[in-house]
Design an enzyme around this catalytic site. Sequence first.
Site, short mmCIF file in Angstrom:
data_model
loop_
_atom_site.label_atom_id
_atom_site.label_comp_id
_atom_site.label_asym_id
_atom_site.label_seq_id
_atom_site.Cartn_x
_atom_site.Cartn_y
_atom_site.Cartn_z
N ASP A 1 -5.07 9.27 9.70
CA ASP A 1 -4.12 9.04 9.99
C ASP A 1 -3.57 9.12 11.28
O ASP A 1 -3.78 10.41 12.12
CB ASP A 1 -2.62 8.91 9.20
N GLU B 1 0.87 -1.53 0.18
CA GLU B 1 -0.22 0.01 0.27
C GLU B 1 1.00 1.25 0.18
O GLU B 1 1.57 1.81 1.57
CB GLU B 1 -0.77 -0.19 1.18
#
Lengths: 255, 395
Positions: free
Chosen positions: A57, A46
Amino acid sequence: MNSIQQIFQNKKSKVLSIFFTAGFPKLEDTKTIIKELHQAKVDFVEVGLPYSDPLADGPTIQHSSQIALQNGMNLDLVFEQLKEIKDSHNMPLVLMGYLNQLLTYGEDKFCQACVDCGIDTVILPDLPMIEYENHYQKLFESYGISNVFLITPHTSEERIRKIDSYTTAFIYVVASAAITGAKGEISTAQIAYFERIKAMKLQSNLVVGFGISDQSTFQTVCSYAQGAIIGSAFIKQLEKNGVQGVQPFVKSILA
Amino acid sequence: MKSKFQPNEHGYYGQFGGAFIPELLYPNVKELEDNYLDIINSEEFQSAYKSLLKDYVGRPSPLYLAPRLSEKYKAHIYLKREDLNHTGAHKVNNTIGQILIAKKLGKTKIIAETGAGQHGVATATVCALMNLDCTIFMGEIDIKRQAPNVARMKMLGAKVVAATSGSKTLKDATNEAIRYWIQHPETYYLIGSVVGPHPYPDMVARLQAVISEEMKLQLKEQTGSENPDTIIACVGGGSNAAGAFYHYLDDEAVELIAVEAAGLGVNSGQSAATSQLGEVGVIHGSKTILMQNEYGQIVEPYSISAGLDYPGVGPLHAYLHETKRAQFLNATDEEAMLAALELTKLEGIIPALESAHALAVLPKLNLRPDQVVVVNLSGRGDKDLEAYINYLDKD
């Protein structure tokens, strides 16, 4: 068939995916990291598109994005770097970024750039399902791109079934109701959640992410899903050891 | 007939709005979306909301015909005195409403973001009032430049968390609040402006609409007509402007002027004039106009006013700009400072730096002697005293 689906066709369990941020720790490390991950026999990778304002995040990945942006990373450069190494590996790459990046870069330009780099799967955590249904499904399909949806412990069964019907790569099972970041252990509540999802017998492959950090957590979640994604723990080791640490890290997971 | 300035069922004003949120937040936002209109429209809510606005906030806020300002600019200039509200700004209209909604939803922990600190103070205030746990996210830089409001929040029992990423201002405080919310889905996120995922922009606009609702009654009483010719309000995220415009949106005879912060100048690279510098994009959960580079990276905004230091505007404002229903002007730091000092000297009112931006466009307008202008004085300037003193000391 989507390149990720092919992986799952050949390997039914313990599929390992590694996340890293393009342009981190150094601007030119992207290609080296992918080559090292390929050699270490990671199943797919990824590639995070660094973003100034990431909502989903944790601090580790956010920090890596800030460094990557300071290094001068941008979408043109990411695509250029990925294109350069396209023929040097046969490992599928998934792009993970935020919708605003795709919108501003240009939807068709973004999709075409993915195709040019051999990428057929994207993760855009802030892409709402309604937008996918109304617009992006058609757009992505026209380029042969699969969109990965996330599910969490709070996602309803009805919604999971809908996501399952849309999925052509894998469902990203967010391990806990939290932003990304290594936790070090899997709780009994998480196990109950994984068992609930497993019992739904979905048609899609399941990959668990968020909080997977080592061999133990990887093995545990792979009892309930086909694979797992490791992000923050990998970023931390990159920060500490640079690209030299890539293969030892992966070996420590797969040993 | 439904107003074209109301969002559709998915929260869109034209192409703007929506709910661009990670799946982790979907249940929270959906719960609010499914319930907010029923709650707001209920008799129980309306009764509690109106009662608190009257007896706790001190509403209606006066509509004051400013004689010397009117004389100077040769027009009838009224000030909607949101600065006289409890906590010193319009922000409390929204926090009173949302805290009632949060309680109805059974939430016990509240989080909020703040720039100038006005929303943080208003949130901490209603949390104290309702005995709810309160955490406020604020940019590290804003914590320094808005020290009195930080002290107020702490005194009111709130925990103030510094956002240390990015520009360390409102944008980053919002990021941190959203990230905290993801990790603590049991909390209620009390958003302070007409920004964020649907239903926040609509919900906050409805709660601030009390401003234009009162304006209509007060103008009718004072001028014989409920419509002014022009309404002027400053825009960061845009909540005071949304409230001041709300009941006039469909009445195109009323000119609406939104004033953004130009900082050191629109093209100086140190600005927050989103409508001039922005492009369509997604920020903090909604599609709107925002300042960004060619790769979609959000550009750090700048304004001397912490409350206007935001790289986007709410989706309603993006739509008002796109459809040209509102005229978007801007004022620099310097122009806002001069306007604030002018109001202080002419009318004995020290405005918030945010509101000073709205006042700063008066000299730029070609006003008629019979023109009725309402400037929404969104907050008072106590919190900005240090900035004013620093400016005066320069001379």
